[in-house]
Write a protein that holds these residues in place. Sequence first.
Motif, mmCIF file in Angstrom:
data_model
loop_
_atom_site.group_PDB
_atom_site.id
_atom_site.type_symbol
_atom_site.label_atom_id
_atom_site.label_comp_id
_atom_site.label_asym_id
_atom_site.label_seq_id
_atom_site.Cartn_x
_atom_site.Cartn_y
_atom_site.Cartn_z
ATOM 1 N N LEU A 175 0.602 -1.394 0.039
ATOM 2 C CA LEU A 175 -0.324 0.022 0.104
ATOM 3 C C LEU A 175 1.079 1.296 -0.715
ATOM 4 O O LEU A 175 0.540 2.031 -0.493
ATOM 5 N N THR A 176 1.974 1.065 0.995
ATOM 6 C CA THR A 176 2.794 2.532 0.559
ATOM 7 C C THR A 176 4.079 2.645 -0.366
ATOM 8 O O THR A 176 3.524 3.686 -0.686
ATOM 9 N N SER A 177 3.796 1.658 -1.627
ATOM 10 C CA SER A 177 3.950 1.895 -2.455
ATOM 11 C C SER A 177 3.324 2.340 -3.556
ATOM 12 O O SER A 177 3.086 3.292 -3.969
ATOM 13 N N ILE A 237 0.643 4.142 -2.696
ATOM 14 C CA ILE A 237 0.091 5.298 -2.057
ATOM 15 C C ILE A 237 1.551 6.573 -2.692
ATOM 16 O O ILE A 237 0.730 7.153 -3.613
ATOM 17 N N ASN A 238 2.465 6.278 -2.284
ATOM 18 C CA ASN A 238 3.508 6.570 -2.979
ATOM 19 C C ASN A 238 3.613 6.765 -4.905
ATOM 20 O O ASN A 238 3.997 8.734 -5.143
ATOM 21 N N TYR A 239 3.425 6.247 -5.342
ATOM 22 C CA TYR A 239 3.336 6.643 -6.593
ATOM 23 C C TYR A 239 2.620 6.828 -7.234
ATOM 24 O O TYR A 239 2.289 7.539 -8.545
ATOM 25 N N ILE A 245 9.267 0.750 -2.501
ATOM 26 C CA ILE A 245 9.981 1.822 -1.613
ATOM 27 C C ILE A 245 11.154 2.779 -1.676
ATOM 28 O O ILE A 245 10.947 3.921 -1.448
ATOM 29 N N TYR A 293 11.645 11.310 -4.102
ATOM 30 C CA TYR A 293 11.186 12.175 -2.823
ATOM 31 C C TYR A 293 11.870 12.860 -2.801
ATOM 32 O O TYR A 293 12.001 14.339 -2.467
ATOM 33 N N PRO A 337 1.517 2.926 5.434
ATOM 34 C CA PRO A 337 1.986 3.533 4.514
ATOM 35 C C PRO A 337 2.005 5.101 5.174
ATOM 36 O O PRO A 337 1.140 5.747 5.920
ATOM 37 N N PRO A 392 4.515 10.724 2.208
ATOM 38 C CA PRO A 392 5.834 11.540 2.079
ATOM 39 C C PRO A 392 6.326 12.043 2.587
ATOM 40 O O PRO A 392 7.270 12.533 2.625
#
Lengths: 634, 229
Positions: free
Chosen positions: A420-422, A424-426, B13, B20, B102, B105
């Motif tokens: 999920l982190t990926s 959201i980040n992407y 990640i 970022y 999550p 950033p």
Amino acid sequence: MEKNEVQEFKKEFKLKGLKYNQMNKSIMFVVCLIFLAITITFGALVATAFKYDMYFSTKKDATEEINRDVVCRDFYCDSIYDMMNAYSVEDYSNLEILSSSHNENLRFTIGTPTDLFQSDEFDLTKYTLVYEASGYYYNYAIENTQLHEGKVYINNDYLTSSRFDIVNLGIDYLYKYKHMLIIGVIVLLCFDLWIYIWLLHAAGRRENREGYVMNACSKIPLEIYFPLICFAIFFLAAISSDILFFNYRLQVIFTIIVFVIGGMLVSIDFAIRVKTKTLFSNTLIAIMYRKTVYPIKLIVKKMWKEHTNLMNKLVIVYVLIGFFAVMPFIGAIVYLLLFAPLVYLAYILMKLHEATIQLAEGNLDYQVDTAKMIYEFKESGENLNSIAHGMNIAVEERLKSERFKTELITNVSHDIKTPLTSIINYADLINKEETENENIKEYSNILLHHSERLRKMSEDLIEVSKATTGNLEVNLQPCQIDVLLSQIYGEYDSKMQEKGLDFIINKKEYLPQILADSKYIWRVLDNMMNNIYKYALENTRVYIDVVHVDGKVSMIFKNISKYPLNVDPQDLLARFVRGDDSRHTSGSGLGLSIANGLVTMQKGSLDIQIDGDLFKIVLLFDAIDKDDYTEFSM
Amino acid sequence: MYNILICDDEKDIVKALKIYLFNEEYNLFEANDGREAVNLAKKHEFHVILMDVMMPHMDGISALAEIRKTSNVPIIMLSAKSEDTDKILGLNVGADDYVTKPFNPVEVLARVKSQLRRYTQLGSLTTSDDVIVIGSIQLDDKEKKVRVDQNEVSLTPTEYEILKLLMMNPNRVYSPKQIYEQVWDDCGFASENTVAVHIRHLREKVEINPSEPRFLKVVWGQGYKLERN
């Protein structure tokens, strides 16, 4: 010879037809009583004759004596004597009243020989002295004792009056038949005796039946029957003076009758007992003997017969002597020995009881020590242990599965979080890319929005699983509601203003504290406020009422729903249920479920009420502060 | 140039974080498990390390402990483990910050910057009686200025007074009423709501993530405090 004669007599009597039936017995009983009464009357006359010496002195002497007694009785000369005793001798006025009120035929003199008081002037020749008494009495005037004499005189006319004619007539007859009376009394006594003997003879017999029969009374053990009937007799005799208080003679007669009847009944009963051979056997002692000692005696006897040689017999005798000698000690020892088992029993019962209490309280680790128990106690103890064990297993299984569930959810959501982190980040990176393609912009926005939702949901999922399974450590502390309310206000004021929601907090000036975990109560309230933020109709008012009733504090959140609420309030507490039934807002549907779990963990309660568009949540917590002014201010 | 080590077994990640953090001032290094990170930390001198917790070969906590033996470089933990106990464990072992996945950033960026400043400019702090420093918040009572990570923050006089009160007695919990009475110098009658609003504004100004404050904390149902760990 005599025996034969008696039997002859008996036979003759039976032949005469006097059968041993109840009627005859009753008649004979009554006849016996009547004759006894006549005998006693005659006996009394004979006794009177003897008293006045009629058999050995002249008629004149007896007549004089009788007449004097009659006079004395008529005028209560005894009373005069008593009065001499009772009153100061100087005060004769009382005697005066007595004499005048009774009869003018009575005259008396009273006092010391030197100072004689005469009731009134009378001619001694016309009066006869009938009573004389004297004694030493204390004279207050001379402060010494003095001899006093009292003499009672009766008018001669009275002595020749008709009253004495009757008395004299009686005396005449008594004199004439004095010998006849003695014979009559003897004959009557014989007759009485004969009937009495017949009654005794008839006792226990029945018409047309051989042998003897007991009646109801004689079946009562002697120790009970005899005291009872004696009590009845003496009781009746004792109360005779009360029921026949008006006549002394009747009292005597009544007492005699009671004694005679009682005596006859007792003697007849004894006769039955003797005849049926139950005089001794029908006693409490004998019954007890038959029930206890006799069987032992039989056994001993049997043993005695079986063991013929001397050695064995000696042993039996020795054992018996030992038995009787040691008996009291055995009793004492048995008594003492019983103490230990009783204490033991009480101890076991206490242990078992303790175990049941522990089980009832949910302490499943408690084990009863059955090592020292016996029989059913041991079984019960072991059963209790196995119940505890079984329950323990069940509880552990459940806990395990709950823990497993929570762990699973936690782990899964951890695993979800990394990808999920990926995402959201992407998504964010794509969103920030400069591109001409409007579609990409739009799609990436959607991607961003939903990945955010997914994030929230994964967090809520852990939360709800922990809250509903109670896998959270709760640290309850006093929490001030007014502070909490102002903090909520501070946090959400601007957010609510965004949607034009007007915040109205109704509370009393003094509110008690509640017990809550500061961190979790915040989560609960955060959920409430987020709900309101999301689902309240814009430009309406939101109410938070705080009420303190019966040691409880309730916080009531009220708002108008944006969407129609066609849901059961209880369903809203279920997971993944949302009021609007659609899924376009950003919630996970877990908010209320989490809040409910957290409130329950803090020993509070959460209740949802829906009234049309009015959505109401009531949070209830125990108040810990019960100051008097709180009550007063309410 | 600052050396920054990013350590995560999830290459995507790491890549995203690199994008970022891409900056002319930063020299970015990459490690995919704890052992690699430890080895790199021995070779180079880093100014900030971003460390995942769940990694193969050597987990983040072990690597953290290993690096802490030789270096006091700021280490920010990045983890999907969001339990309080995980956070406490990480911070106790020696992490300077803990960010849960999550993550946002921008927030990570801010925290990295904060740690860098704290690490590199610690010596240049002017320590006088009028300056109170708690964490990354610096309050200069003479100049009436507040700096967070060396960046000046503009506060209203009321916000300044509230922050000063809380900073003068760190870790002490003040109820809204007490704050009102001290700051407004008035009896706080039904004015607690005002305090709450001011505190929220203040938090938005001095905290990187206002909903998860590091210093200016809310003790629900009791009051507010400035936490110094």
